[in-house]
Scaffold this motif. Structure first.
Motif: not given
Length: 250
Positions: A84-95
């Motif tokens: 539901a939060m694409p921006g947060v998801r993109r930031a966390l995906e590498p982690l």
């Protein structure tokens, strides 16, 4: 086709078991190194009947059930939130992608301070090991919902919650159940491995104790018990997962 695959799988397993049985019975593999599979099975039946390791078995499976449940619930909620939060998801995906490179067991001293000397640190470690599988499966399932479903939601004028409950979750369920299957597998690994080095009870501890005291019969019987339990649970989950995957392709 499926029946043929099962027969091949059973044939391969049976051939490997018979090979090991023959090597043990012929003395190629010394009895001090490994006992024959048939002897493992007979001794496993004996120790289960005697109840010597009942407490350890119950402890381990209770921890596995708790860790699996926590991982599925937390992973589902986290996956839903990140989707539901694409921006947060993109930031966390590498982690998230590099998560399994982190040795979770090094945090055990911290968990001991937080939760005390009990089964809780083991459950937490197993949960951390399993939760990402459910999280990524949830996001994958939601990502792969056909766009036509969104049009159906608009046509039927469903509310946000009705859309989630009646459309999105049923459509994503096949992928999410794959996450459940993987979470349970990782919970097994996390609990048994933790018990080897961090616990005074459980199947992992019992195997380690038997190994350190040269009790090969107990060690291999317990190992066989774990293998059989994992195979049975995995077989049931794989069967359910296959049913979901078949339904999703219709």
């Amino acid at each position: 086709m499926i029946r043929t695959e099962r027969l091949i799988r059973l044939a391969v397993v049976a051939a490997l078991v018979l090979l090991v049985e023959g090597l043990c019975r012929s003395g190629t593999i010394a009895a001090s190194v490994m006992i024959a599979p048939s002897a493992m099975a007979l001794h496993a039946i004996d120790i289960l009947r005697e109840g010597r390791f009942t407490h350890d078995i119950v402890t381990s499976f209770a921890c596995i059930a708790a860790a699996s449940s926590a991982a599925v619930v937390l992973g589902f909620v986290a996956g839903l939130a990140l989707h539901a939060m694409p921006g947060v998801r993109r930031a966390l995906e590498p982690l998230i992608a590099s998560y399994y490179a982190v040795p979770t067991f090094v945090f055990y001293p911290v968990f001991i301070v937080l939760f005390g000397v009990s089964v809780l640190p083991i459950i937490v470690i197993a949960t951390l090991l399993a939760v990402v599988s459910m999280m990524t499966a949830t996001m994958t399932g939601l990502d792969r919902i056909p766009r036509s479903f969104s049009k159906t939601v608009r046509v039927m004028r469903l509310t946000r919650w009705q859309s989630v409950w009646y459309v999105q979750l049923p459509a994503a369920l096949p992928h999410m159940f794959t996450g459940v299957r993987l979470a349970v597998s990782h919970a097994f690994i996390g609990v048994i491995a933790s018990e080897f080095i961090l616990s005074g009870s459980g199947i992992g501890y019992a195997i380690s104790y038997a190994y350190n005291n040269f009790e090969n019969a107990d060690m291999y019987a317990l190992m066989l018990t774990v293998l059989v339990a994992v195979t049975l649970v995995g077989g049931v989950l794989n069967h359910i997962d296959a049913r979901f995957q078949t339904r999703s392709r219709r």
